[in-house]
Design a protein around this motif. Structure first.
Motif, PDB file in Angstrom:
ATOM      1  N   LEU A   1       0.826  -1.212   0.000  1.00  0.00           N
ATOM      2  CA  LEU A   1       0.000   0.000   0.000  1.00  0.00           C
ATOM      3  C   LEU A   1       0.861   1.264   0.000  1.00  0.00           C
ATOM      4  O   LEU A   1       0.527   2.251  -0.665  1.00  0.00           O
ATOM      5  N   VAL A   2       1.972   1.222   0.725  1.00  0.00           N
ATOM      6  CA  VAL A   2       2.878   2.369   0.742  1.00  0.00           C
ATOM      7  C   VAL A   2       3.499   2.577  -0.636  1.00  0.00           C
ATOM      8  O   VAL A   2       3.577   3.708  -1.132  1.00  0.00           O
ATOM      9  N   VAL A   3       3.935   1.495  -1.274  1.00  0.00           N
ATOM     10  CA  VAL A   3       4.537   1.601  -2.609  1.00  0.00           C
ATOM     11  C   VAL A   3       3.519   2.150  -3.602  1.00  0.00           C
ATOM     12  O   VAL A   3       3.841   3.030  -4.428  1.00  0.00           O
ATOM     13  N   LEU A   4       2.291   1.657  -3.565  1.00  0.00           N
ATOM     14  CA  LEU A   4       1.251   2.150  -4.464  1.00  0.00           C
ATOM     15  C   LEU A   4       0.981   3.627  -4.229  1.00  0.00           C
ATOM     16  O   LEU A   4       0.777   4.406  -5.180  1.00  0.00           O
ATOM     17  N   THR A   5       0.976   4.031  -2.961  1.00  0.00           N
ATOM     18  CA  THR A   5       0.738   5.440  -2.638  1.00  0.00           C
ATOM     19  C   THR A   5       1.866   6.320  -3.164  1.00  0.00           C
ATOM     20  O   THR A   5       1.621   7.367  -3.775  1.00  0.00           O
ATOM     21  N   ILE A   6       3.103   5.900  -2.930  1.00  0.00           N
ATOM     22  CA  ILE A   6       4.259   6.673  -3.411  1.00  0.00           C
ATOM     23  C   ILE A   6       4.220   6.799  -4.935  1.00  0.00           C
ATOM     24  O   ILE A   6       4.456   7.878  -5.495  1.00  0.00           O
ATOM     25  N   THR A   7       3.907   5.692  -5.600  1.00  0.00           N
ATOM     26  CA  THR A   7       3.838   5.705  -7.063  1.00  0.00           C
ATOM     27  C   THR A   7       2.790   6.684  -7.556  1.00  0.00           C
ATOM     28  O   THR A   7       3.023   7.467  -8.483  1.00  0.00           O
ATOM     29  N   LYS A   8       1.611   6.649  -6.945  1.00  0.00           N
ATOM     30  CA  LYS A   8       0.537   7.550  -7.376  1.00  0.00           C
ATOM     31  C   LYS A   8       0.845   8.998  -7.055  1.00  0.00           C
ATOM     32  O   LYS A   8       0.578   9.900  -7.847  1.00  0.00           O
ATOM     33  N   VAL A   9       1.412   9.238  -5.880  1.00  0.00           N
ATOM     34  CA  VAL A   9       1.780  10.611  -5.508  1.00  0.00           C
ATOM     35  C   VAL A   9       2.824  11.166  -6.476  1.00  0.00           C
ATOM     36  O   VAL A   9       2.742  12.329  -6.897  1.00  0.00           O
ATOM     37  N   THR A  10       3.784  10.328  -6.843  1.00  0.00           N
ATOM     38  CA  THR A  10       4.799  10.766  -7.816  1.00  0.00           C
ATOM     39  C   THR A  10       4.148  11.130  -9.154  1.00  0.00           C
ATOM     40  O   THR A  10       4.503  12.117  -9.784  1.00  0.00           O
ATOM     41  N   GLU A  11       3.182  10.316  -9.548  1.00  0.00           N
ATOM     42  CA  GLU A  11       2.473  10.585 -10.807  1.00  0.00           C
ATOM     43  C   GLU A  11       1.683  11.893 -10.726  1.00  0.00           C
ATOM     44  O   GLU A  11       1.716  12.719 -11.648  1.00  0.00           O
ATOM     45  N   LEU A  12       1.009  12.117  -9.601  1.00  0.00           N
ATOM     46  CA  LEU A  12       0.185  13.317  -9.455  1.00  0.00           C
ATOM     47  C   LEU A  12       1.046  14.579  -9.389  1.00  0.00           C
ATOM     48  O   LEU A  12       0.740  15.583 -10.035  1.00  0.00           O
ATOM     49  N   THR A  13       2.098  14.528  -8.615  1.00  0.00           N
ATOM     50  CA  THR A  13       2.958  15.703  -8.487  1.00  0.00           C
ATOM     51  C   THR A  13       3.720  15.954  -9.772  1.00  0.00           C
ATOM     52  O   THR A  13       4.000  17.115 -10.126  1.00  0.00           O
ATOM     53  N   GLY A  14       4.082  14.892 -10.509  1.00  0.00           N
ATOM     54  CA  GLY A  14       4.769  15.056 -11.777  1.00  0.00           C
ATOM     55  C   GLY A  14       3.866  15.683 -12.821  1.00  0.00           C
ATOM     56  O   GLY A  14       4.291  16.530 -13.623  1.00  0.00           O
ATOM     57  N   ALA A  15       2.584  15.274 -12.811  1.00  0.00           N
ATOM     58  CA  ALA A  15       1.633  15.834 -13.787  1.00  0.00           C
ATOM     59  C   ALA A  15       1.343  17.289 -13.494  1.00  0.00           C
ATOM     60  O   ALA A  15       1.057  18.077 -14.398  1.00  0.00           O
ATOM     61  N   ALA A  16       1.423  17.658 -12.191  1.00  0.00           N
ATOM     62  CA  ALA A  16       1.111  19.042 -11.823  1.00  0.00           C
ATOM     63  C   ALA A  16       2.292  19.969 -12.048  1.00  0.00           C
ATOM     64  O   ALA A  16       2.152  21.185 -12.062  1.00  0.00           O
ATOM     65  N   ALA A  17       3.488  19.378 -12.196  1.00  0.00           N
ATOM     66  CA  ALA A  17       4.691  20.218 -12.352  1.00  0.00           C
ATOM     67  C   ALA A  17       4.731  20.908 -13.710  1.00  0.00           C
ATOM     68  O   ALA A  17       4.192  20.413 -14.680  1.00  0.00           O
TER      69      ALA A  17
END
Length: 294
Positions: free
Chosen positions: A278-294
């Motif tokens: 669950l932590v790995v999935l969360t980190i992966t999704k957060v990276t995707e969201l923050t990368g898309a917002a950059a």
């Protein structure tokens, strides 16, 4: 021959040398006074022998390795926490926006959500419910969830023991939040439903493992699955499904772990592995969201 002096026949308690005693501990054979006597199956035992016996007696366990407890304390505590959180919402409505499950939603110039470091939302959202005047259900949201938690929690906690039940509940709640984050990160969600779906999955798995009568269990699962389908239109089906899957995985680990000294280790390992996933999935999704917002 001289008569034996009275002083030579006086015996005293081994713990209280100044107190006369004529009773021996049935286990260690030492003299004990009334203050040191403890009732035993036969005669009396001293304080030290009673303590030693308690350490050597194997503690009773549930079918899944947990300690047996007559009171489902964790269930009561969880209900209390949900009710206290609801009262906090009534006093200060901003609590909902501050602690609900939210992936990422820009609010003015202050971005909020798990993607912006507020990871606590993954759990705090599971203790919040819709205010009385909001949503489809209003106050029925918390009422239905707490009734379900009362009915399911007491049974599941009794079967698992407090520690295993606590891990199951929190991982189910977390599993529901993570699936919401993965699929609908911009949809604010809240409620204990994900954790309760996890308890429903646990109830089903344990009943199958114990070869229990499945009629009532199947009716419960049918109701949960129907509600899961209906929730696609009125509530967060992602949270429900995530809790159901997480609860099922945890309980499979509990129920089918080897019944020897490895059981606790295997059960804990399943919980840790799921948490890591669950932590790995969360980190992966957060990276995707923050990368898309950059």
């Amino acid at each position: 021959m001289d008569a034996e002096s009275p002083e030579s026949t006086v015996t005293t308690c081994y713990r209280h040398p100044k107190v006369e005693s004529y009773v021996r501990c049935t286990r260690c054979d030492r003299y004990i006074c009334p203050d040191c006597m403890r009732e035993a199956a036969v005669g009396h035992q001293c304080v030290e022998c009673v303590k030693e016996g308690a350490r050597s007696v194997r503690q009773a366990r549930t079918a899944f390795g947990g300690r047996i407890s007559a009171v489902p304390l964790v269930t009561y505590v969880l209900i209390g926490l949900n009710v206290l959180a609801y009262l906090a919402e009534l006093v200060r409505p901003s609590v909902v926006d501050r602690f609900d499950m939210l992936g990422t939603v820009p609010v003015g110039y202050l971005p909020e959500g798990v993607a912006h470091g507020e990871w606590y939302r993954l759990l705090t959202g599971a203790f919040l419910h819709l205010p009385p005047t909001q949503g489809t259900f209003g106050i029925l949201h918390i009422v239905m969830n707490m009734v379900s938690l009362w009915n399911l929690g007491r049974v599941v906690e009794t079967l698992l023991g407090r520690a295993r039940f606590t891990a199951l509940y929190l991982l189910s709640a977390l599993g529901g939040s993570v699936l919401v984050l993965l699929i609908a990160p911009k949809t604010p969600t809240l409620g204990a439903s994900g954790a309760i779906f996890g308890l429903g999955a646990a109830y089903y798995v344990m009943a199958r493992r114990l070869d229990a009568d499945m009629n009532a269990v199947n009716r419960l699962m049918t109701g949960l699955l129907l509600w899961l389908v209906a929730s696609a239109w009125v509530t967060s089906w992602q949270g429900h499904l995530g809790g159901l899957l997480a609860g099922g995985v945890v309980t499979l680990g509990y129920a089918y772990a080897p019944r020897d000294r490895r059981r606790a280790l295997v059960q804990a390992g399943v919980c840790v592995a799921l948490l890591a996933l669950l932590v790995v999935l969360t980190i992966t999704k957060v990276t995707e969201l923050t990368g898309a917002a950059a």
